[in-house]
Motif scaffolding. Structure first.
Motif, PDB file in Angstrom:
ATOM      1  N   GLY A 183       0.798  -1.212   0.000  1.00 41.77           N
ATOM      2  CA  GLY A 183       0.000   0.000   0.000  1.00 41.77           C
ATOM      3  C   GLY A 183       0.831   1.262   0.000  1.00 41.77           C
ATOM      4  N   ILE A 184       1.883   1.302   0.789  1.00 44.16           N
ATOM      5  CA  ILE A 184       2.678   2.525   0.869  1.00 44.16           C
ATOM      6  C   ILE A 184       3.468   2.754  -0.416  1.00 44.16           C
ATOM      7  N   ILE A 217      -4.715   3.236   4.234  1.00 39.14           N
ATOM      8  CA  ILE A 217      -4.270   2.518   3.040  1.00 39.14           C
ATOM      9  C   ILE A 217      -4.387   1.013   3.286  1.00 39.14           C
ATOM     10  N   PRO A 218      -5.461   0.380   2.787  1.00 36.93           N
ATOM     11  CA  PRO A 218      -5.585  -1.075   2.931  1.00 36.93           C
ATOM     12  C   PRO A 218      -4.905  -1.808   1.770  1.00 36.93           C
ATOM     13  N   SER A 219      -4.527  -3.063   2.000  1.00 39.66           N
ATOM     14  CA  SER A 219      -4.014  -3.948   0.945  1.00 39.66           C
ATOM     15  C   SER A 219      -4.808  -5.248   1.008  1.00 39.66           C
ATOM     16  N   PHE A 220      -5.036  -5.842  -0.165  1.00 45.69           N
ATOM     17  CA  PHE A 220      -5.834  -7.055  -0.249  1.00 45.69           C
ATOM     18  C   PHE A 220      -5.102  -8.102  -1.077  1.00 45.69           C
ATOM     19  N   VAL A 246       0.874   0.121  11.280  1.00 45.37           N
ATOM     20  CA  VAL A 246       0.859  -0.883  10.223  1.00 45.37           C
ATOM     21  C   VAL A 246       0.303  -2.157  10.839  1.00 45.37           C
ATOM     22  N   GLN A 247      -0.816  -2.627  10.304  1.00 50.38           N
ATOM     23  CA  GLN A 247      -1.426  -3.869  10.775  1.00 50.38           C
ATOM     24  C   GLN A 247      -1.321  -4.896   9.663  1.00 50.38           C
ATOM     25  N   GLY A 258      -9.444 -11.089  -2.241  1.00 49.43           N
ATOM     26  CA  GLY A 258     -10.178  -9.974  -1.657  1.00 49.43           C
ATOM     27  C   GLY A 258     -10.047  -9.875  -0.140  1.00 49.43           C
ATOM     28  N   ARG A 259      -9.278 -10.774   0.470  1.00 48.88           N
ATOM     29  CA  ARG A 259      -9.065 -10.728   1.917  1.00 48.88           C
ATOM     30  C   ARG A 259      -8.066  -9.628   2.238  1.00 48.88           C
ATOM     31  N   ARG A 260      -8.391  -8.812   3.245  1.00 50.72           N
ATOM     32  CA  ARG A 260      -7.476  -7.737   3.627  1.00 50.72           C
ATOM     33  C   ARG A 260      -6.237  -8.340   4.274  1.00 50.72           C
ATOM     34  N   THR A 261      -5.049  -7.982   3.758  1.00 50.51           N
ATOM     35  CA  THR A 261      -3.793  -8.504   4.285  1.00 50.51           C
ATOM     36  C   THR A 261      -3.061  -7.485   5.145  1.00 50.51           C
ATOM     37  N   SER A 262      -3.341  -6.194   4.913  1.00 54.55           N
ATOM     38  CA  SER A 262      -2.701  -5.177   5.748  1.00 54.55           C
ATOM     39  C   SER A 262      -3.521  -3.897   5.722  1.00 54.55           C
TER      40      SER A 262
END
Length: 178
Positions: free
Chosen positions: A39-40, A58-61, A91-92, A65-69
């Motif tokens: 995302g970054i 800023i999400p990442s998938f 950051v998660q 389609g599952r959110r990874t971060s």
């Protein structure tokens, strides 16, 4: 406590700390998208130098389609073509099993693009947590291309259940059931 027992406890603590950090690296390697797709990195590509984003989200998938971060920050500022400055950065990283989720909290940080990845760096008190451990230190460096990180200075770590790291059976688990 004898000096031998003290030495044993220190070695055990170092081994557990290294195991947790290795686990964090393995988690990041196996569960996160390629560094160039993070995302970054995408943010760096879309925002002109000098731009400031307040309340960044800023999400990442993954491909399913599952959110990874999820990256959040009170403020992100693109410094130049290669760097982003962040304040109150969180950051998660999410895993299919929530026990393996990791959260990184940084008061201030710089993200430096480097080839196919980047380096996240903070020189202020940093905190990394998961359901199994908490670790804090005076600075943090994480190279996303190499999936290697280092925390230095006044490190404090709490492991909630060391049996999850060592495979040991706790006394409660070893008791026969009636």
């Amino acid at each position: 406590m004898t000096s031998l027992e003290l030495l044993y406890h220190r070695r055990l603590a170092v081994s557990i700390t290294l195991g947790v950090l290795a686990g964090l690296v393995m988690f990041a390697t196996a569960q996160q998208p390629a560094p160039a797709d993070s995302g970054i990195s995408a943010f760096l590509q879309m925002v002109p130098p000098g731009a400031v984003n307040k309340g960044a989200f800023i999400p990442s998938f993954d491909s399913t389609g599952r959110r990874t971060s999820l990256i959040t920050a009170d403020m992100l500022r693109r410094v130049d073509d290669e760097r982003i400055y962040a304040e109150n950065l969180v950051v998660q990283m999410f895993n299919a099993d929530p026990k393996n989720d990791v959260r990184i909290d940084l008061k201030t940080a710089f993200y430096q693009m480097a080839g196919s990845g980047g380096v996240l760096r903070s020189t202020e008190r940093s905190h990394v947590s998961s359901p199994t451990f908490d670790i804090e230190g005076d600075s943090l460096i994480f190279d996303t291309a190499k999936n290697q990180g280092r925390m230095t200075g006044n490190i404090h770590m709490v492991i909630f259940d060391s049996s999850t790291l060592s495979g040991e059976v706790t006394p409660a688990e070893s008791r026969p059931t009636k």
